[in-house]
Design a protein around this motif. Sequence first.
Motif, mmCIF file in Angstrom:
data_model
loop_
_atom_site.group_PDB
_atom_site.id
_atom_site.type_symbol
_atom_site.label_atom_id
_atom_site.label_comp_id
_atom_site.label_asym_id
_atom_site.label_seq_id
_atom_site.Cartn_x
_atom_site.Cartn_y
_atom_site.Cartn_z
ATOM 1 N N ASP A 75 -11.378 11.522 -2.974
ATOM 2 C CA ASP A 75 -11.015 12.473 -1.911
ATOM 3 C C ASP A 75 -10.533 13.813 -2.462
ATOM 4 O O ASP A 75 -10.803 14.865 -1.883
ATOM 5 N N ASP A 76 -9.800 13.757 -3.587
ATOM 6 C CA ASP A 76 -9.123 14.958 -4.093
ATOM 7 C C ASP A 76 -9.970 15.792 -5.048
ATOM 8 O O ASP A 76 -9.705 16.991 -5.226
ATOM 9 N N PHE A 77 -10.969 15.167 -5.690
ATOM 10 C CA PHE A 77 -11.737 15.857 -6.729
ATOM 11 C C PHE A 77 -13.230 15.619 -6.534
ATOM 12 O O PHE A 77 -13.641 14.756 -5.755
ATOM 13 N N ASN A 78 -14.028 16.409 -7.249
ATOM 14 C CA ASN A 78 -15.476 16.250 -7.151
ATOM 15 C C ASN A 78 -16.087 16.042 -8.536
ATOM 16 O O ASN A 78 -15.372 15.956 -9.542
ATOM 17 N N LYS A 79 -17.413 15.985 -8.586
ATOM 18 C CA LYS A 79 -18.121 15.642 -9.819
ATOM 19 C C LYS A 79 -17.977 16.710 -10.902
ATOM 20 O O LYS A 79 -18.264 16.440 -12.072
ATOM 21 N N ASN A 80 -17.554 17.896 -10.527
ATOM 22 C CA ASN A 80 -17.387 18.969 -11.514
ATOM 23 C C ASN A 80 -16.041 18.897 -12.226
ATOM 24 O O ASN A 80 -15.832 19.591 -13.228
ATOM 25 N N HIS A 81 -15.124 18.106 -11.696
ATOM 26 C CA HIS A 81 -13.813 17.951 -12.314
ATOM 27 C C HIS A 81 -13.863 16.894 -13.413
ATOM 28 O O HIS A 81 -14.687 15.981 -13.366
ATOM 29 N N LYS A 82 -12.963 17.040 -14.381
ATOM 30 C CA LYS A 82 -12.929 16.100 -15.507
ATOM 31 C C LYS A 82 -11.678 15.223 -15.422
ATOM 32 O O LYS A 82 -10.586 15.710 -15.128
ATOM 33 N N GLY A 83 -11.879 13.927 -15.675
ATOM 34 C CA GLY A 83 -10.772 12.982 -15.556
ATOM 35 C C GLY A 83 -10.612 12.095 -16.773
ATOM 36 O O GLY A 83 -11.469 12.053 -17.664
ATOM 37 N N LEU A 84 -9.498 11.377 -16.786
ATOM 38 C CA LEU A 84 -9.186 10.444 -17.867
ATOM 39 C C LEU A 84 -8.549 9.198 -17.269
ATOM 40 O O LEU A 84 -7.663 9.291 -16.409
ATOM 41 N N ASP A 85 -9.018 8.038 -17.716
ATOM 42 C CA ASP A 85 -8.313 6.793 -17.419
ATOM 43 C C ASP A 85 -7.462 6.480 -18.631
ATOM 44 O O ASP A 85 -7.983 6.130 -19.701
ATOM 45 N N PHE A 86 -6.139 6.639 -18.491
ATOM 46 C CA PHE A 86 -5.200 6.473 -19.596
ATOM 47 C C PHE A 86 -4.658 5.048 -19.556
ATOM 48 O O PHE A 86 -3.980 4.658 -18.613
ATOM 49 N N GLY A 87 -4.981 4.278 -20.594
ATOM 50 C CA GLY A 87 -4.604 2.866 -20.611
ATOM 51 C C GLY A 87 -5.685 2.024 -19.966
ATOM 52 O O GLY A 87 -5.419 1.205 -19.082
ATOM 53 N N ALA A 88 -6.912 2.240 -20.410
ATOM 54 C CA ALA A 88 -8.072 1.626 -19.758
ATOM 55 C C ALA A 88 -8.194 0.131 -20.017
ATOM 56 O O ALA A 88 -8.946 -0.550 -19.329
ATOM 57 N N GLY A 89 -7.471 -0.386 -21.017
ATOM 58 C CA GLY A 89 -7.587 -1.805 -21.334
ATOM 59 C C GLY A 89 -8.926 -2.123 -21.971
ATOM 60 O O GLY A 89 -9.593 -1.266 -22.553
ATOM 61 N N THR A 90 -9.352 -3.367 -21.842
ATOM 62 C CA THR A 90 -10.604 -3.796 -22.463
ATOM 63 C C THR A 90 -11.822 -3.315 -21.686
ATOM 64 O O THR A 90 -12.940 -3.315 -22.208
ATOM 65 N N GLY A 91 -11.620 -2.944 -20.440
ATOM 66 C CA GLY A 91 -12.706 -2.456 -19.604
ATOM 67 C C GLY A 91 -12.138 -1.912 -18.315
ATOM 68 O O GLY A 91 -11.241 -2.520 -17.737
ATOM 69 N N SER A 92 -12.650 -0.788 -17.840
ATOM 70 C CA SER A 92 -12.000 -0.072 -16.749
ATOM 71 C C SER A 92 -12.824 -0.058 -15.463
ATOM 72 O O SER A 92 -13.878 0.587 -15.409
ATOM 73 N N PRO A 93 -12.351 -0.715 -14.407
ATOM 74 C CA PRO A 93 -13.003 -0.591 -13.100
ATOM 75 C C PRO A 93 -12.949 0.832 -12.555
ATOM 76 O O PRO A 93 -13.841 1.242 -11.812
ATOM 77 N N ILE A 94 -11.914 1.581 -12.917
ATOM 78 C CA ILE A 94 -11.812 2.962 -12.451
ATOM 79 C C ILE A 94 -12.951 3.799 -13.025
ATOM 80 O O ILE A 94 -13.616 4.555 -12.307
ATOM 81 N N VAL A 95 -13.208 3.651 -14.318
ATOM 82 C CA VAL A 95 -14.322 4.356 -14.938
ATOM 83 C C VAL A 95 -15.636 3.896 -14.328
ATOM 84 O O VAL A 95 -16.524 4.714 -14.026
ATOM 85 N N LYS A 96 -15.788 2.603 -14.104
ATOM 86 C CA LYS A 96 -17.007 2.055 -13.510
ATOM 87 C C LYS A 96 -17.266 2.663 -12.127
ATOM 88 O O LYS A 96 -18.366 3.159 -11.847
ATOM 89 N N VAL A 97 -16.262 2.635 -11.256
ATOM 90 C CA VAL A 97 -16.433 3.129 -9.886
ATOM 91 C C VAL A 97 -16.714 4.629 -9.874
ATOM 92 O O VAL A 97 -17.615 5.106 -9.174
ATOM 93 N N LEU A 98 -15.951 5.374 -10.656
ATOM 94 C CA LEU A 98 -16.117 6.833 -10.631
ATOM 95 C C LEU A 98 -17.426 7.283 -11.271
ATOM 96 O O LEU A 98 -18.087 8.193 -10.765
ATOM 97 N N THR A 99 -17.819 6.667 -12.379
ATOM 98 C CA THR A 99 -19.094 7.048 -12.991
ATOM 99 C C THR A 99 -20.261 6.651 -12.092
ATOM 100 O O THR A 99 -21.271 7.361 -12.038
ATOM 101 N N ASP A 100 -20.129 5.547 -11.379
ATOM 102 C CA ASP A 100 -21.172 5.159 -10.417
ATOM 103 C C ASP A 100 -21.325 6.213 -9.319
ATOM 104 O O ASP A 100 -22.385 6.334 -8.702
#
Length: 211
Positions: A75-100
């Motif tokens: 809601d707050d950002f778009n595809k032109n913005h850059k993000g970081l998942d800090f503390g992603a663990g062994t695999g990140s659902p946040i990265v998965k959902v956002l990259t999808d």
Amino acid sequence: MKSVDCPLCNGTSKHYHTKGQREFLQCSLCLSVFTHPDCFLTPEEEKAHYLCHNNDPEDVRYQNFLSPVTNLILDDFNKNHKGLDFGAGTGSPIVKVLTDNGYDINQYDLFFFNDPEKLNRQYDYIACTEVAEHFKEPHKEFTKLRDMLLPGGKLYIMTDMFDENRDFASWFYKTDPTHVFLYHPKAFEWIALAFDFKNVHINGRVITLQA
């Protein structure tokens, strides 16, 4: 054990609770509860504990659990913005959902994606979900997170907060030996002031801090 000052706000602390070999202290200033550093796991023990977690980024239930944060970012950002998942663990659902969804997001984790170069960049948004409670040095970590945010950027925290009205002895969240800092809501008010965030918004387990 000898009392130590709060690793977030440097307030004085006193004994709060003992569970087995772990002693919990409470800060007199931010009211948070934290594990005495003498009770910390070693880095090797900590990594082994994380490897026991079933953190599958493809797990829809896990994605749904973190959806309060991913939905805010969408809601707050778009595809032109850059993000970081800090503390992603062994695999990140946040990265998965956002990259999808076509978003540009990196991931960093001390044990599993330890690329220090990622910490030398600045981002429009940073997700820190079920991570802040693992901070042994929260003041140092929030300094780092604030420095990585671009002006107007947002830091999204997800954690279960300490409530003095809760039965601490039976609270499941404190049982995890890697959950070493349990934030009182007042702690995030302190963080907002101390690290020059424009505002802080708390909605259940999700805390949003805007640079």
